[in-house]
Design a protein around this motif. Structure first.
Motif, PDB file in Angstrom:
ATOM      1  N   GLN A 110       0.686  -1.024   0.142  1.00 26.99           N
ATOM      2  CA  GLN A 110      -0.067   0.340  -0.279  1.00 26.99           C
ATOM      3  C   GLN A 110       0.940   1.472   0.049  1.00 26.99           C
ATOM      4  OE1 GLN A 110      -2.610  -1.793  -0.649  1.00 26.99           O
ATOM      5  NE2 GLN A 110      -3.979  -0.899   0.968  1.00 26.99           N
ATOM      6  N   ILE A 111       2.118   1.253  -0.676  1.00 16.70           N
ATOM      7  CA  ILE A 111       2.983   2.301  -0.011  1.00 16.70           C
ATOM      8  C   ILE A 111       3.010   2.864  -2.057  1.00 16.70           C
ATOM      9  CG2 ILE A 111       4.732   3.438  -0.059  1.00 16.70           C
ATOM     10  CD1 ILE A 111       3.534   2.794   2.985  1.00 16.70           C
ATOM     11  N   LEU A 112       3.003   3.954  -2.651  1.00 15.94           N
ATOM     12  CA  LEU A 112       3.232   4.084  -4.055  1.00 15.94           C
ATOM     13  C   LEU A 112       5.018   4.636  -3.905  1.00 15.94           C
ATOM     14  CD1 LEU A 112       2.114   4.285  -6.957  1.00 15.94           C
ATOM     15  CD2 LEU A 112       1.335   6.643  -6.552  1.00 15.94           C
ATOM     16  N   HIS A 113       5.626   4.131  -4.940  1.00 15.08           N
ATOM     17  CA  HIS A 113       6.998   4.187  -4.973  1.00 15.08           C
ATOM     18  C   HIS A 113       7.129   5.052  -6.348  1.00 15.08           C
ATOM     19  CE1 HIS A 113      11.382   3.283  -5.797  1.00 15.08           C
ATOM     20  NE2 HIS A 113      10.530   4.608  -4.978  1.00 15.08           N
ATOM     21  N   ILE A 114       7.424   6.253  -6.375  1.00 16.55           N
ATOM     22  CA  ILE A 114       8.102   6.702  -8.015  1.00 16.55           C
ATOM     23  C   ILE A 114       9.352   7.084  -7.799  1.00 16.55           C
ATOM     24  CG2 ILE A 114       6.462   8.787  -9.236  1.00 16.55           C
ATOM     25  CD1 ILE A 114       4.689   9.291  -7.286  1.00 16.55           C
ATOM     26  N   SER A 115       9.861   7.692  -8.512  1.00 17.81           N
ATOM     27  CA  SER A 115      11.626   7.406  -8.994  1.00 17.81           C
ATOM     28  C   SER A 115      11.430   8.166  -9.611  1.00 17.81           C
ATOM     29  CB  SER A 115      12.525   5.953  -8.299  1.00 17.81           C
ATOM     30  OG  SER A 115      12.530   5.491  -9.540  1.00 17.81           O
ATOM     31  N   PHE A 116      12.916   9.293  -9.520  1.00 21.32           N
ATOM     32  CA  PHE A 116      13.141  10.574 -10.742  1.00 21.32           C
ATOM     33  C   PHE A 116      14.869   9.980 -11.013  1.00 21.32           C
ATOM     34  CE2 PHE A 116       9.119  11.780  -9.070  1.00 21.32           C
ATOM     35  CZ  PHE A 116       8.446  11.686  -9.737  1.00 21.32           C
ATOM     36  N   GLN A 117      15.350   9.754 -11.575  1.00 19.92           N
ATOM     37  CA  GLN A 117      16.550  10.145 -11.826  1.00 19.92           C
ATOM     38  C   GLN A 117      16.970  10.679 -12.839  1.00 19.92           C
ATOM     39  OE1 GLN A 117      18.549   6.139 -11.448  1.00 19.92           O
ATOM     40  NE2 GLN A 117      20.801   6.977 -13.091  1.00 19.92           N
ATOM     41  N   ASP A 118      17.899  11.082 -12.880  1.00 15.50           N
ATOM     42  CA  ASP A 118      18.721  12.146 -13.997  1.00 15.50           C
ATOM     43  C   ASP A 118      20.265  11.539 -13.984  1.00 15.50           C
ATOM     44  OD1 ASP A 118      20.501  13.542 -12.339  1.00 15.50           O
ATOM     45  OD2 ASP A 118      18.359  15.082 -11.934  1.00 15.50           O
ATOM     46  N   TYR A 119      21.280  12.852 -14.763  1.00 18.04           N
ATOM     47  CA  TYR A 119      22.191  12.429 -15.035  1.00 18.04           C
ATOM     48  C   TYR A 119      23.279  13.246 -14.967  1.00 18.04           C
ATOM     49  CZ  TYR A 119      20.456   7.330 -15.388  1.00 18.04           C
ATOM     50  OH  TYR A 119      19.882   6.157 -16.096  1.00 18.04           O
ATOM     51  N   GLY A 120      22.870  14.203 -14.259  1.00 21.75           N
ATOM     52  CA  GLY A 120      23.177  15.067 -14.611  1.00 21.75           C
ATOM     53  C   GLY A 120      24.347  15.250 -13.843  1.00 21.75           C
ATOM     54  N   ASN A 121      25.152  16.486 -12.965  1.00 22.09           N
ATOM     55  CA  ASN A 121      26.148  16.586 -12.166  1.00 22.09           C
ATOM     56  C   ASN A 121      26.222  16.094 -10.241  1.00 22.09           C
ATOM     57  OD1 ASN A 121      27.714  16.804 -14.093  1.00 22.09           O
ATOM     58  ND2 ASN A 121      26.956  19.116 -13.996  1.00 22.09           N
ATOM     59  N   GLY A 122      24.978  15.793  -9.875  1.00 23.18           N
ATOM     60  CA  GLY A 122      24.265  16.293  -8.918  1.00 23.18           C
ATOM     61  C   GLY A 122      24.141  16.837  -8.728  1.00 23.18           C
ATOM     62  N   ILE A 123      24.639  16.300  -6.692  1.00 18.87           N
ATOM     63  CA  ILE A 123      24.588  17.971  -5.962  1.00 18.87           C
ATOM     64  C   ILE A 123      25.304  17.258  -4.779  1.00 18.87           C
ATOM     65  CG2 ILE A 123      23.868  19.124  -4.161  1.00 18.87           C
ATOM     66  CD1 ILE A 123      21.053  18.526  -5.574  1.00 18.87           C
ATOM     67  N   PRO A 124      26.562  18.500  -4.136  1.00 22.12           N
ATOM     68  CA  PRO A 124      27.244  18.397  -3.193  1.00 22.12           C
ATOM     69  C   PRO A 124      26.478  17.560  -1.967  1.00 22.12           C
ATOM     70  CG  PRO A 124      27.800  20.358  -4.703  1.00 22.12           C
ATOM     71  CD  PRO A 124      26.749  19.665  -5.177  1.00 22.12           C
ATOM     72  N   GLU A 125      27.453  16.515  -0.904  1.00 20.50           N
ATOM     73  CA  GLU A 125      26.445  15.891  -0.235  1.00 20.50           C
ATOM     74  C   GLU A 125      26.889  16.632   1.063  1.00 20.50           C
ATOM     75  OE1 GLU A 125      25.699  12.619   0.477  1.00 20.50           O
ATOM     76  OE2 GLU A 125      26.881  12.330  -1.984  1.00 20.50           O
ATOM     77  N   GLU A 126      27.631  17.840   1.557  1.00 19.91           N
ATOM     78  CA  GLU A 126      26.520  18.544   2.542  1.00 19.91           C
ATOM     79  C   GLU A 126      25.748  19.144   2.009  1.00 19.91           C
ATOM     80  OE1 GLU A 126      29.969  20.758  -0.589  1.00 19.91           O
ATOM     81  OE2 GLU A 126      29.549  19.047   0.879  1.00 19.91           O
ATOM     82  N   HIS A 127      25.352  19.871   0.803  1.00 16.98           N
ATOM     83  CA  HIS A 127      24.190  19.890   0.450  1.00 16.98           C
ATOM     84  C   HIS A 127      23.174  19.581   0.489  1.00 16.98           C
ATOM     85  CE1 HIS A 127      26.864  24.282  -0.139  1.00 16.98           C
ATOM     86  NE2 HIS A 127      27.628  23.418  -1.103  1.00 16.98           N
ATOM     87  N   LEU A 128      23.018  17.878   0.142  1.00 17.25           N
ATOM     88  CA  LEU A 128      21.902  17.369   0.400  1.00 17.25           C
ATOM     89  C   LEU A 128      20.486  18.124   1.019  1.00 17.25           C
ATOM     90  CD1 LEU A 128      22.537  14.261  -1.133  1.00 17.25           C
ATOM     91  CD2 LEU A 128      21.683  15.183  -1.817  1.00 17.25           C
ATOM     92  N   PRO A 129      20.879  17.918   2.592  1.00 19.46           N
ATOM     93  CA  PRO A 129      20.291  17.973   3.311  1.00 19.46           C
ATOM     94  C   PRO A 129      19.240  19.340   3.042  1.00 19.46           C
ATOM     95  CG  PRO A 129      22.479  17.778   4.750  1.00 19.46           C
ATOM     96  CD  PRO A 129      22.793  17.854   3.457  1.00 19.46           C
ATOM     97  N   TYR A 130      20.088  20.240   2.727  1.00 18.75           N
ATOM     98  CA  TYR A 130      19.167  21.367   2.629  1.00 18.75           C
ATOM     99  C   TYR A 130      18.406  22.612   1.413  1.00 18.75           C
ATOM    100  CZ  TYR A 130      22.864  22.106   6.046  1.00 18.75           C
ATOM    101  OH  TYR A 130      23.280  21.951   7.776  1.00 18.75           O
ATOM    102  N   ILE A 131      18.595  20.621   0.218  1.00 16.56           N
ATOM    103  CA  ILE A 131      17.780  21.324  -0.720  1.00 16.56           C
ATOM    104  C   ILE A 131      16.139  21.072  -0.812  1.00 16.56           C
ATOM    105  CG2 ILE A 131      19.225  19.816  -2.130  1.00 16.56           C
ATOM    106  CD1 ILE A 131      17.659  17.790  -2.273  1.00 16.56           C
ATOM    107  N   PHE A 132      15.710  21.075   0.384  1.00 15.64           N
ATOM    108  CA  PHE A 132      14.326  21.470   0.038  1.00 15.64           C
ATOM    109  C   PHE A 132      14.227  22.324   1.219  1.00 15.64           C
ATOM    110  CE2 PHE A 132      14.618  16.246  -0.383  1.00 15.64           C
ATOM    111  CZ  PHE A 132      14.061  16.135  -1.466  1.00 15.64           C
ATOM    112  N   ASP A 133      14.745  22.971   1.398  1.00 14.53           N
ATOM    113  CA  ASP A 133      14.491  24.821   2.176  1.00 14.53           C
ATOM    114  C   ASP A 133      14.337  25.734   1.109  1.00 14.53           C
ATOM    115  OD1 ASP A 133      15.433  23.845   4.214  1.00 14.53           O
ATOM    116  OD2 ASP A 133      17.463  24.222   4.300  1.00 14.53           O
ATOM    117  N   LYS A 134      13.350  25.973   2.104  1.00 12.82           N
ATOM    118  CA  LYS A 134      12.752  27.414   0.904  1.00 12.82           C
ATOM    119  C   LYS A 134      14.232  28.453   0.295  1.00 12.82           C
ATOM    120  CE  LYS A 134      10.050  29.479   3.609  1.00 12.82           C
ATOM    121  NZ  LYS A 134       9.277  30.266   3.838  1.00 12.82           N
TER     122      LYS A 134
END
Length: 340
Positions: free
Chosen positions: A257-281
């Motif tokens: 009962q859990i719908l899983h949608i995955s999106f994958q791109d092939y860009g440069n990614g994001i530096p690991e130290e910035h990952l926790p903040y990418i959903f901030d306004k």
């Protein structure tokens, strides 16, 4: 006040173990704790109550408010003064901390709005300039422009209008999410068909988006509008930060009962130290040259939360970024039988 009475009672039962001067220190510590969590009035009341009960039950002669020993009288006065001063100082300290927090919040809000205005000044000016410039050319050179060039100018106006609409829609969605006005309306739908519709209506003729329907997916009950905003904003973000020749891959699945949608791109990614903040306004990875207001992914997070879902993001080796959306849904048993 109950804590004062319980502490006093406990100390009284152990009066043969605790000297009355030690009891004063225990009660003084309790008043200090009260001052940390309560307002000034109950704190002062606890200081008065603790002083009186300490006098009545512990300072000789006990069971009376009379103090015969001058040293004990001075000790009582000092206790009472220290308890009151401590209460007032703690109260003032809390006020100072509150003002500091308010100032910090104001500065943070000012910074956010500054960032928003700076982003919007560029992101809105570009499509507006395109629309105004193209319409001026159509007006001034109407008879001289070829039919082909007219179509190109009209296409530019349409693209600019869609960009402008997207930015305004994102601002409105963020405002609604923060105000709590958006409430999900659940309905039965075919997620495969809805995904094709999302892509067709918003990314027509974009060959970079690769979506393969999952024929084993049952009919699900969810909010299609919320899901559409999640999909649109993630794809727009991926298209913006991925080289033009690279695809955006979308996959669907369901488990318990859990719908899983995955999106994958092939860009440069994001530096690991910035990952926790990418959903901030308004957050944008430093030194990125692409545009954007920094609202898209925060809207994705907001709509995912509204559906009681979760979102995960990780870098993919050797390059690229993957978003995994997990949303609880209801499924139809009849449709499951049909798919078997």
């Amino acid at each position: 006040m109950l804590s004062i009475l319980i502490t006093v009672l406990g100390c009284f039962l152990l009066k043969n173990v605790f000297n009355y001067k030690i009891v004063a220190l225990i009660l003084l510590m309790l008043v200090s704790i009260h001052a940390m969590f309560f307002t000034i009035k109950p704190t002062i009341l606890s200081a008065i109550l603790s002083a009186l009960t300490w006098n009545f039950l512990f300072i000789p002669p006990i069971f009376t408010f009379h103090i015969s020993n001058p040293e004990d009288l001075l000790l009582f006065i000092m206790y009472f003064a220290v308890a009151l001063i401590n209460a007032v100082l703690q109260f003032k300290l809390k006020k100072i901390e509150e003002k500091a927090r308010e100032k910090e919040e104001k500065e943070k809000t000012f910074h956010l709005y500054n960032t928003l205005l700076n982003s919007l000044s560029h992101e809105l000016r570009t499509p507006i300039s395109t629309i105004i410039g193209s319409t001026d050319i159509l007006k001034e050179y109407e008879e001289k422009i070829t039919v082909e060039n007219k179509h190109l100018l009209l296409q530019e106006i349409q693209i600019a209008g869609l960009k402008l609409n997207h930015h305004v829609e994102n601002l409105l969605n963020m405002s609604r999410l923060e105000s709590g006005l958006l409430v999900p309306k659940f309905e039965w739908c075919d997620i495969n068909e809805e995904m094709f519709r999302f892509i067709k209506n918003n990314f027509q003729n974009n060959s970079r988006i690769e979506f393969q329907a999952n024929d084993n997916l049952p009919i699900c009950k969810t909010d299609i509008g919320f899901l559409e905003q999640i999909v649109i904003n993630i794809i727009k973000n991926a298209l913006q930060y991925t080289p033009e020749e690279k695809p955006i891959q979308i996959q669907l699945g369901i488990d318990h009962q859990i719908l899983h949608i995955s999106f994958q791109d092939y860009g440069n990614g994001i530096p690991e130290e910035h990952l926790p903040y990418i959903f901030d306004k308004f957050f944008r990875v430093p030194q990125t040259i692409t545009g954007g207001t920094g609202l898209g992914l925060s809207i994705v997070k907001g709509f995912t939360d509204a559906l009681n879902g979760t979102i995960e993001v990780k870098n993919i080796q050797p390059n690229g970024l993957k978003f995994d959306i997990f949303v609880p849904v209801e499924t139809t048993y009849i449709n499951n039988l049909k798919n078997e």
